[in-house]
Scaffold this motif. Structure first.
Motif, PDB file in Angstrom:
ATOM      1  N   GLY A   1       1.073  -1.316   0.018  1.00 34.44           N
ATOM      2  CA  GLY A   1      -0.175   0.339  -0.302  1.00 34.44           C
ATOM      3  C   GLY A   1       0.605   1.306  -0.020  1.00 34.44           C
ATOM      4  O   GLY A   1       0.586   2.775  -0.794  1.00 34.44           O
ATOM      5  N   THR A   2       2.065   1.506   0.880  1.00 30.55           N
ATOM      6  CA  THR A   2       2.528   2.208   1.487  1.00 30.55           C
ATOM      7  C   THR A   2       3.821   2.666  -0.618  1.00 30.55           C
ATOM      8  O   THR A   2       3.689   3.851  -0.633  1.00 30.55           O
ATOM      9  CB  THR A   2       4.450   2.104   1.697  1.00 30.55           C
ATOM     10  OG1 THR A   2       2.994   2.240   3.013  1.00 30.55           O
ATOM     11  CG2 THR A   2       4.724   3.754   1.929  1.00 30.55           C
ATOM     12  N   THR A   3       4.458   1.707  -1.371  1.00 28.49           N
ATOM     13  CA  THR A   3       4.778   1.161  -2.774  1.00 28.49           C
ATOM     14  C   THR A   3       3.834   1.671  -3.700  1.00 28.49           C
ATOM     15  O   THR A   3       4.253   2.910  -4.059  1.00 28.49           O
ATOM     16  CB  THR A   3       5.136   0.329  -2.578  1.00 28.49           C
ATOM     17  OG1 THR A   3       5.875  -0.415  -2.170  1.00 28.49           O
ATOM     18  CG2 THR A   3       6.137   0.554  -4.085  1.00 28.49           C
ATOM     19  N   PHE A   4       2.769   1.228  -3.298  1.00 28.38           N
ATOM     20  CA  PHE A   4       1.694   1.645  -4.549  1.00 28.38           C
ATOM     21  C   PHE A   4       0.412   2.677  -4.361  1.00 28.38           C
ATOM     22  O   PHE A   4      -0.902   3.643  -4.767  1.00 28.38           O
ATOM     23  CB  PHE A   4       0.098   0.504  -5.019  1.00 28.38           C
ATOM     24  CG  PHE A   4       1.575  -0.554  -5.322  1.00 28.38           C
ATOM     25  CD1 PHE A   4       1.697  -0.914  -7.117  1.00 28.38           C
ATOM     26  CD2 PHE A   4       2.106  -1.249  -5.155  1.00 28.38           C
ATOM     27  CE1 PHE A   4       2.134  -1.467  -8.369  1.00 28.38           C
ATOM     28  CE2 PHE A   4       2.724  -2.129  -6.101  1.00 28.38           C
ATOM     29  CZ  PHE A   4       2.436  -1.757  -6.936  1.00 28.38           C
ATOM     30  N   ARG A   5       1.322   4.167  -3.333  1.00 28.32           N
ATOM     31  CA  ARG A   5      -0.715   5.040  -2.705  1.00 28.32           C
ATOM     32  C   ARG A   5      -0.316   5.784  -3.206  1.00 28.32           C
ATOM     33  O   ARG A   5      -1.153   6.673  -3.514  1.00 28.32           O
ATOM     34  CB  ARG A   5       0.063   5.368  -1.272  1.00 28.32           C
ATOM     35  CG  ARG A   5       1.684   6.676  -1.695  1.00 28.32           C
ATOM     36  CD  ARG A   5       2.295   6.977  -0.457  1.00 28.32           C
ATOM     37  NE  ARG A   5       3.580   7.842  -0.796  1.00 28.32           N
ATOM     38  CZ  ARG A   5       4.545   7.060  -0.617  1.00 28.32           C
ATOM     39  NH1 ARG A   5       4.738   5.779  -0.608  1.00 28.32           N
ATOM     40  NH2 ARG A   5       5.737   8.279  -0.414  1.00 28.32           N
ATOM     41  N   ALA A   6       0.285   6.153  -4.413  1.00 26.08           N
ATOM     42  CA  ALA A   6       0.920   7.350  -5.542  1.00 26.08           C
ATOM     43  C   ALA A   6       0.285   6.554  -7.005  1.00 26.08           C
ATOM     44  O   ALA A   6       0.552   7.367  -8.254  1.00 26.08           O
ATOM     45  CB  ALA A   6       2.065   8.529  -5.648  1.00 26.08           C
ATOM     46  N   ASP A   7      -0.021   5.408  -7.129  1.00 28.86           N
ATOM     47  CA  ASP A   7       0.268   5.138  -8.559  1.00 28.86           C
ATOM     48  C   ASP A   7      -1.063   4.850  -8.686  1.00 28.86           C
ATOM     49  O   ASP A   7      -2.145   4.746  -8.626  1.00 28.86           O
ATOM     50  CB  ASP A   7       0.224   3.782  -7.960  1.00 28.86           C
ATOM     51  CG  ASP A   7       0.899   2.454  -9.573  1.00 28.86           C
ATOM     52  OD1 ASP A   7       0.204   2.002 -10.118  1.00 28.86           O
ATOM     53  OD2 ASP A   7       2.146   1.832  -9.345  1.00 28.86           O
ATOM     54  N   ALA A   8      -1.351   5.495 -10.413  1.00 35.97           N
ATOM     55  CA  ALA A   8      -2.236   5.896 -10.989  1.00 35.97           C
ATOM     56  C   ALA A   8      -3.675   4.916 -11.144  1.00 35.97           C
ATOM     57  O   ALA A   8      -3.927   5.117 -11.362  1.00 35.97           O
ATOM     58  CB  ALA A   8      -1.481   6.103 -12.274  1.00 35.97           C
ATOM     59  N   MET A   9      -2.923   3.249 -11.775  1.00 42.86           N
ATOM     60  CA  MET A   9      -3.696   2.588 -11.889  1.00 42.86           C
ATOM     61  C   MET A   9      -4.293   1.856  -9.715  1.00 42.86           C
ATOM     62  O   MET A   9      -5.767   1.733 -10.440  1.00 42.86           O
ATOM     63  CB  MET A   9      -3.438   1.042 -11.985  1.00 42.86           C
ATOM     64  CG  MET A   9      -2.126   1.411 -13.348  1.00 42.86           C
ATOM     65  SD  MET A   9      -1.528  -0.785 -13.679  1.00 42.86           S
ATOM     66  CE  MET A   9      -2.271  -1.542 -13.397  1.00 42.86           C
ATOM     67  N   LEU A  10      -4.625   2.880  -9.083  1.00 47.30           N
ATOM     68  CA  LEU A  10      -4.374   2.842  -8.497  1.00 47.30           C
ATOM     69  C   LEU A  10      -5.847   3.954  -7.611  1.00 47.30           C
ATOM     70  O   LEU A  10      -6.642   3.749  -7.527  1.00 47.30           O
ATOM     71  CB  LEU A  10      -4.366   2.644  -6.753  1.00 47.30           C
ATOM     72  CG  LEU A  10      -4.161   0.444  -6.133  1.00 47.30           C
ATOM     73  CD1 LEU A  10      -3.147   1.180  -5.140  1.00 47.30           C
ATOM     74  CD2 LEU A  10      -5.264  -0.172  -6.240  1.00 47.30           C
ATOM     75  N   THR A  11      -5.125   5.216  -7.900  1.00 45.04           N
ATOM     76  CA  THR A  11      -5.308   6.307  -7.701  1.00 45.04           C
ATOM     77  C   THR A  11      -6.850   7.010  -8.171  1.00 45.04           C
ATOM     78  O   THR A  11      -7.316   8.003  -8.133  1.00 45.04           O
ATOM     79  CB  THR A  11      -4.577   7.772  -7.341  1.00 45.04           C
ATOM     80  OG1 THR A  11      -3.606   7.753  -8.165  1.00 45.04           O
ATOM     81  CG2 THR A  11      -3.498   7.290  -6.122  1.00 45.04           C
ATOM     82  N   TRP A  12      -6.027   6.509  -9.620  1.00 47.29           N
ATOM     83  CA  TRP A  12      -7.666   7.220 -11.173  1.00 47.29           C
ATOM     84  C   TRP A  12      -9.235   6.480 -10.213  1.00 47.29           C
ATOM     85  O   TRP A  12      -9.819   6.820 -11.012  1.00 47.29           O
ATOM     86  CB  TRP A  12      -7.078   6.758 -12.351  1.00 47.29           C
ATOM     87  CG  TRP A  12      -8.609   6.470 -13.097  1.00 47.29           C
ATOM     88  CD1 TRP A  12      -7.878   8.539 -13.120  1.00 47.29           C
ATOM     89  CD2 TRP A  12      -8.732   7.124 -13.779  1.00 47.29           C
ATOM     90  NE1 TRP A  12      -9.240   8.706 -14.072  1.00 47.29           N
ATOM     91  CE2 TRP A  12      -9.617   8.060 -14.700  1.00 47.29           C
ATOM     92  CE3 TRP A  12      -9.525   5.115 -13.900  1.00 47.29           C
ATOM     93  CZ2 TRP A  12     -10.845   7.638 -15.927  1.00 47.29           C
ATOM     94  CZ3 TRP A  12     -10.671   4.760 -15.502  1.00 47.29           C
ATOM     95  CH2 TRP A  12     -10.828   6.052 -15.935  1.00 47.29           C
ATOM     96  N   THR A  13      -8.612   5.760  -9.257  1.00 46.26           N
ATOM     97  CA  THR A  13     -10.011   4.513  -9.094  1.00 46.26           C
ATOM     98  C   THR A  13     -10.332   5.580  -7.738  1.00 46.26           C
ATOM     99  O   THR A  13     -11.538   5.028  -7.206  1.00 46.26           O
ATOM    100  CB  THR A  13     -10.429   3.570  -9.561  1.00 46.26           C
ATOM    101  OG1 THR A  13      -9.131   2.735  -8.713  1.00 46.26           O
ATOM    102  CG2 THR A  13      -9.904   3.162 -10.654  1.00 46.26           C
TER     103      THR A  13
END
Length: 200
Positions: A20-32
């Motif tokens: 979660g910390t690694t992907f906190r700014a990943d567009a594949m998550l944050t866009w949704t």
């Protein structure tokens, strides 16, 4: 070479925090994510639910003899659609996390799934290494572990990334870009990558 081993149940919360910390700014998550979401907390909750549901499938691999220092989820050829079953299990919690953007989430991931190879393949679903341990070979060990299984099966490996800088990294492992496309509805640009199996 770091030892790659299956995750233990008592490590799932720690692994979710790492991913979660690694992907906190990943567009594949944050866009949704909803606009009022707190990305780190939402990402940790999402991966916590995902990993708990997937535990026991043999997909989650970690490195680290004390704290978990890196992880990868490798989904093997899946004729029984166990991946889809896991996603259906977590769907109610995903709906709570995504809120009003859940329909966008569903359409986005359905579009991604349309790009997956039609033949049996190994899917690098996600990978994360603790910030302090990057560049020490842990990520390579986790990727090589999955690729060795794909090669043993004579199957391709596949992944998708939203980070342009990752493309060069994965090319070093033999992946090539199958497609680079902007997601529908103004979503992020994604790179779909595939690696053919290597014979001994």
């Amino acid at each position: 070479m770091a030892e790659v081993r299956p995750v233990r149940s008592e490590e799932l919360a720690e692994v979710a925090e790492l991913v979660g910390t690694t992907f906190r700014a990943d567009a594949m998550l944050t866009w949704t994510f909803p606009e009022d979401a707190h990305p780190p907390a939402a990402a940790v909750r999402f991966f916590g639910a995902f990993h708990r549901a997937a535990f026991g499938q043999g997909w989650i691999w970690v490195v680290g003899t004390g704290p978990v220092e890196g992880m990868a989820m490798w989904v093997p050829p899946d004729p029984e659609d166990r991946y889809g079953q896991v996603m259906r299990v977590i769907d109610p919690e995903v709906a709570e996390i995504m809120g009003e953007r859940k329909p966008r989430y569903d359409r986005f991931w359905a579009w991604i799934d349309e790009h997956r190879p039609g033949e049996p393949h190994w899917y690098l679903e996600h990978i994360a290494v603790a910030a302090a341990m990057r560049g020490t070979g842990l990520g390579r060990a986790l990727i090589d572990h999955g690729l060795a299984n794909a090669d043993a099966d004579g199957a391709p490996a596949w992944l998708v990334t939203s980070k342009r800088r990752n493309v060069t990294l994965y090319e070093r492992f033999g992946f090539a870009v199958d497609a680079a496309e902007l997601a529908p509805e103004g979503g992020p640009e994604l790179w779909f990558m595939r690696r053919e199996p290597r014979r001994a």
